[in-house]
Design an enzyme around this catalytic site. Structure first.
Site, PDB file in Angstrom:
ATOM      1  N   HIS A  99       0.836  -1.205   0.000  1.00 29.70           N
ATOM      2  CA  HIS A  99       0.000   0.000   0.000  1.00 29.70           C
ATOM      3  C   HIS A  99       0.863   1.244   0.000  1.00 29.70           C
ATOM      4  O   HIS A  99       1.944   1.258   0.584  1.00 29.70           O
ATOM      5  CB  HIS A  99      -0.964   0.023   1.194  1.00 29.70           C
ATOM      6  CG  HIS A  99      -0.305  -0.205   2.520  1.00 29.70           C
ATOM      7  ND1 HIS A  99       0.038  -1.465   2.968  1.00 29.70           N
ATOM      8  CD2 HIS A  99       0.088   0.657   3.482  1.00 29.70           C
ATOM      9  CE1 HIS A  99       0.600  -1.365   4.162  1.00 29.70           C
ATOM     10  NE2 HIS A  99       0.657  -0.083   4.501  1.00 29.70           N
ATOM     11  N   HIS A 101       0.838   5.177   1.123  1.00 27.58           N
ATOM     12  CA  HIS A 101       0.142   6.174   1.940  1.00 27.58           C
ATOM     13  C   HIS A 101       0.154   7.527   1.226  1.00 27.58           C
ATOM     14  O   HIS A 101       1.202   7.968   0.750  1.00 27.58           O
ATOM     15  CB  HIS A 101       0.861   6.391   3.280  1.00 27.58           C
ATOM     16  CG  HIS A 101       0.821   5.233   4.222  1.00 27.58           C
ATOM     17  ND1 HIS A 101      -0.090   5.144   5.257  1.00 27.58           N
ATOM     18  CD2 HIS A 101       1.592   4.125   4.314  1.00 27.58           C
ATOM     19  CE1 HIS A 101       0.137   4.036   5.946  1.00 27.58           C
ATOM     20  NE2 HIS A 101       1.157   3.390   5.393  1.00 27.58           N
TER      21      HIS A 101
HETATM   22  P1  5GP Z   1       1.572   0.331   7.465  1.00 24.05           P
HETATM   23  O1  5GP Z   1       1.950   0.572   8.903  1.00 24.05           O
HETATM   24  O2  5GP Z   1       1.505  -1.152   7.151  1.00 24.05           O
HETATM   25  O3  5GP Z   1       2.392   1.104   6.481  1.00 24.05           O
HETATM   26  O4  5GP Z   1       0.117   0.920   7.324  1.00 24.05           O
HETATM   27  C1  5GP Z   1      -1.039   0.195   7.551  1.00 24.05           C
HETATM   28  C2  5GP Z   1      -2.163   1.203   7.602  1.00 24.05           C
HETATM   29  O5  5GP Z   1      -3.390   0.499   7.435  1.00 24.05           O
HETATM   30  C3  5GP Z   1      -2.263   1.945   8.938  1.00 24.05           C
HETATM   31  O6  5GP Z   1      -2.143   3.340   8.690  1.00 24.05           O
HETATM   32  C4  5GP Z   1      -3.657   1.571   9.459  1.00 24.05           C
HETATM   33  O7  5GP Z   1      -4.314   2.661  10.055  1.00 24.05           O
HETATM   34  C5  5GP Z   1      -4.378   1.111   8.207  1.00 24.05           C
HETATM   35  N1  5GP Z   1      -5.388   0.081   8.445  1.00 24.05           N
HETATM   36  C6  5GP Z   1      -5.232  -1.085   9.141  1.00 24.05           C
HETATM   37  N2  5GP Z   1      -6.380  -1.804   9.104  1.00 24.05           N
HETATM   38  C7  5GP Z   1      -7.264  -1.085   8.362  1.00 24.05           C
HETATM   39  C8  5GP Z   1      -8.632  -1.309   7.968  1.00 24.05           C
HETATM   40  O8  5GP Z   1      -9.251  -2.317   8.276  1.00 24.05           O
HETATM   41  N3  5GP Z   1      -9.218  -0.343   7.206  1.00 24.05           N
HETATM   42  C9  5GP Z   1      -8.563   0.791   6.836  1.00 24.05           C
HETATM   43  N4  5GP Z   1      -9.239   1.681   6.093  1.00 24.05           N
HETATM   44  N5  5GP Z   1      -7.281   1.041   7.187  1.00 24.05           N
HETATM   45  C10 5GP Z   1      -6.642   0.120   7.944  1.00 24.05           C
END
Ligand code: 5GP
Ligand code: ZN
Length: 134
Positions: A99, A101
Site C-alpha cells: 500500500h 500512503h
Molecule cells: P503500514 O503501517 O503497514 O504502512 O500501514 C497500515 C495502515 O493500514 C495503517 O495506517 C492503518 O491505520 C491502516 N489500516 C489497518 N487496518 C485497516 C482497515 O481495516 N481499514 C482501513 N481503512 N485502514 C486500515
C-alpha cells in the site's frame, strides 16, 4: 490471500471508504486518519510490499497516486503531502499487502513526525557506496 485485511477490502468483503477504483487498484481512507484525507492506494492483487510488487502494477499505482494526491491536496486545502510506503516490519509495515500512503499536510499541528536524523559526521560514504555497488 486468505486472512489479508486489504484483500478483503479489495473484494468488498469488508467495507472501505473508497475514493477511487479501477480494474487494478483501489484507494480508500486509512482508518487512522493521521491527517484528514490520509488515504491508502493498494493493488487489488496481493503483493507483500514495494520490494515484491510487479513493475507494471507499481507503475499504474504511481500514476493513480499522483492524481489522487493532487485531488486530495486541492479539495482539502492542504499545503503539502507525504507519499510513502513501508516495506517489512523493520520499516513499520503492519499490513502485509502493498500500500502507498497519501498523507496530506496542513500545518505544524499535524500529528506526524518524519525525522531524518543527520548522521553525516559518523559515516563513511565511500564504504557505504562500495557495499551497495559491489
Ligand atoms: P503500514 O503501517 O503497514 O504502512 O500501514 C497500515 C495502515 O493500514 C495503517 O495506517 C492503518 O491505520 C491502516 N489500516 C489497518 N487496518 C485497516 C482497515 O481495516 N481499514 C482501513 N481503512 N485502514 C486500515
Ligand atoms: Zn492481500
Amino acid at each position: 490471500m486468505e486472512n489479508c485485511i486489504f484483500c478483503k477490502i479489495a473484494k468488498k468483503e469488508i467495507p472501505g471508504k473508497v475514493i477511487y477504483e479501477d480494474d487494478i487498484c483501489l484507494a480508500f481512507l486509512d482508518l487512522s486518519q493521521t491527517t484528514n484525507g490520509h488515504t491508502l492506494v493498494i493493488p487489488k492483487k496481493h503483493y507483500k510490499n514495494f520490494l515484491e510488487v510487479d513493475d507494471d502494477t507499481l507503475a499504474h499505482l504511481s500514476k493513480v497516486t499522483k492524481k489522487l494526491a493532487k485531488k486530495i491536496v486541492t479539495n482539502l486545502n492542504a499545503l503539502g503531502v507525504n507519499i510513502l510506503t513501508n516495506a517489512n516490519e523493520a520499516a513499520g509495515q503492519t499490513v502485509m499487502h502493498f500500500h502507498i500512503h497519501i498523507i496530506p499536510r496542513y500545518d505544524e499541528t499535524d500529528k506526524i513526525e518524519i525525522n531524518f536524523a543527520d548522521r553525516s559526521n559518523d559515516v563513511d560514504l565511500d564504504n557505504i557506496l562500495a557495499k551497495i555497488n559491489k
